[in-house]
Write an enzyme that holds these catalytic residues in place. Structure first.
Site, mmCIF file in Angstrom:
data_model
loop_
_atom_site.group_PDB
_atom_site.id
_atom_site.type_symbol
_atom_site.label_atom_id
_atom_site.label_comp_id
_atom_site.label_asym_id
_atom_site.label_seq_id
_atom_site.Cartn_x
_atom_site.Cartn_y
_atom_site.Cartn_z
ATOM 1 N N SER A 1 -50.088 26.253 -66.822
ATOM 2 C CA SER A 1 -50.528 25.732 -65.456
ATOM 3 C C SER A 1 -49.724 24.519 -64.861
ATOM 4 C CB SER A 1 -52.015 25.489 -65.825
ATOM 5 O OG SER A 1 -52.767 26.411 -66.281
HETATM 6 N N1 SAH Z 1 -54.181 26.685 -70.890
HETATM 7 C C1 SAH Z 1 -52.880 27.210 -70.398
HETATM 8 C C2 SAH Z 1 -53.059 28.003 -69.089
HETATM 9 C C3 SAH Z 1 -52.941 29.374 -69.877
HETATM 10 S S1 SAH Z 1 -52.939 30.468 -68.383
HETATM 11 C C4 SAH Z 1 -52.169 25.955 -70.082
HETATM 12 O O1 SAH Z 1 -52.067 24.830 -70.831
HETATM 13 O O2 SAH Z 1 -51.230 26.019 -69.226
HETATM 14 C C5 SAH Z 1 -54.401 31.407 -68.664
HETATM 15 C C6 SAH Z 1 -54.475 32.024 -70.046
HETATM 16 O O3 SAH Z 1 -55.978 32.745 -69.941
HETATM 17 C C7 SAH Z 1 -53.704 33.303 -70.194
HETATM 18 O O4 SAH Z 1 -53.102 33.125 -71.406
HETATM 19 C C8 SAH Z 1 -54.609 34.663 -70.118
HETATM 20 O O5 SAH Z 1 -54.230 35.464 -71.165
HETATM 21 C C9 SAH Z 1 -55.910 33.975 -70.480
HETATM 22 N N2 SAH Z 1 -57.169 34.759 -70.191
HETATM 23 C C10 SAH Z 1 -57.471 35.656 -69.402
HETATM 24 N N3 SAH Z 1 -58.612 36.014 -69.564
HETATM 25 C C11 SAH Z 1 -59.058 35.543 -70.704
HETATM 26 C C12 SAH Z 1 -60.213 35.813 -71.439
HETATM 27 N N4 SAH Z 1 -61.155 36.791 -70.931
HETATM 28 N N5 SAH Z 1 -60.561 35.473 -72.760
HETATM 29 C C13 SAH Z 1 -59.545 34.373 -73.021
HETATM 30 N N6 SAH Z 1 -58.449 34.243 -72.326
HETATM 31 C C14 SAH Z 1 -58.126 34.747 -71.231
#
Ligand code: SAH
Length: 271
Positions: free
Chosen positions: A115
């Site tokens: 993000s």
């Molecule tokens: N927290 C991260 C951002 C990750 S992007 C950071 O530090 O930047 C969002 C993440 O959510 C992705 O890796 C995606 O695979 C995950 N995601 C989407 N749907 C999900 C679900 N139902 N359960 C767990 N993770 C999920």
């Protein structure tokens, strides 16, 4: 009576100390070793992208981004301290590392992204602004949905007491574990699973934060939010994704809609 030291005789040799650090000439027929000694290579691997003191390891590079987030997003002092402490470039591919301290999201593989720092700062500041967090100065027990590369989980670990972070994609879950272990981040439990179910074994949570957005909030998140706790998550409302803040007060969940955002979709199942 002082005497001037005698000038060195012409053709003087270098002082002995310089002689000692000069590399020995390779023995005739010896194999030259272009690789670094094993211990030095291991140190470099831990450091990953840049030697300390220059480039990305420089506190100045990180401080410039944090100053911008303080100014533009109103990131709180605690959030700024955490942002200063966590090396974001450590969580992205080395080819993208030069962009790690720009305010931009970056690909982390499998069509997911780390993000944007301003969005992370905003979400964390909203969490810390909850009544309980303001009283205690801590996010307490935290549930994060969407570990991704683990960057936000590392920040949460500095702001809370215990973090449970759920990711549905196994390769990202594994990568996050490796990144957090290398930085020796403590207090984060990583779970490979569908975060729409939350994570009941460690519930209730004082803070819940989601990095992926669906059409509505999964009921499990509301159930697993502690009384007095706060949830921050993107959710689709009236055609666009918005940031939603929910405060639990007993059997009441008080909702507050904030600005429009753009997060990856909350998907079901695991891969
Ligand atoms: N927290 C991260 C951002 C990750 S992007 C950071 O530090 O930047 C969002 C993440 O959510 C992705 O890796 C995606 O695979 C995950 N995601 C989407 N749907 C999900 C679900 N139902 N359960 C767990 N993770 C999920």
């Amino acid at each position: 009576m002082s005497r001037k030291p005698a000038p060195p005789p012409s053709g003087a040799r270098f002082p002995a100390v310089l002689e000692r650090v000069a590399p020995p000439a390779p023995a005739k027929g010896a194999v030259l070793r272009p690789q670094k000694p094993v211990h030095q290579a291991a140190d470099d691997a831990r450091r990953r992208h840049a030697p300390s003191g220059i480039g990305l390891d420089s506190q100045a590079v990180r401080a410039a981004l944090v100053a911008r987030l303080r100014r533009e997003v109103g990131a709180s002092e605690a959030v700024c301290r955490a942002l200063l402490a966590v090396p974001r470039h450590h969580f992205v591919d080395s080819a993208l590392a030069p962009q790690a301290y720009e305010d931009t999201s970056l690909p982390i593989g499998l069509q997911q992204t780390i993000s944007k720092p301003s969005v992370v700062a905003r979400m964390l500041s909203l969490l810390l602004d909850g009544a309980q967090a303001r009283r205690t100065g801590s996010l307490g027990r935290v549930l994060e949905i969407g570990t991704g590369c683990g960057y936000q989980a590392a920040l949460l670990a500095l702001l809370g007491a215990q973090v449970v972070s759920v990711e549905r994609l196994k390769p990202l879950h594994d990568k996050a574990r490796a990144a957090l272990d290398a930085l020796q981040v403590r207090g984060v439990r990583l779970v490979w699973g569908d975060g729409r179910a939350g994570h009941a074994p460690n519930a209730p949570y004082d803070s819940i934060v989601a990095a992926a957005g669906g059409d509505e909030l999964p009921p499990a998140w509301l159930d697993q939010l502690a009384d007095g706790g706060r949830l921050v998550a993107p959710v689709r409302g009236a055609g666009q994704q918005v940031l939603l803040v929910v405060d639990r007060r007993g059997d009441q969940w008080v909702r507050d809609v904030h600005e429009a955002v753009h997060f990856v979709p909350l998907k079901s199942g695991v891969e």
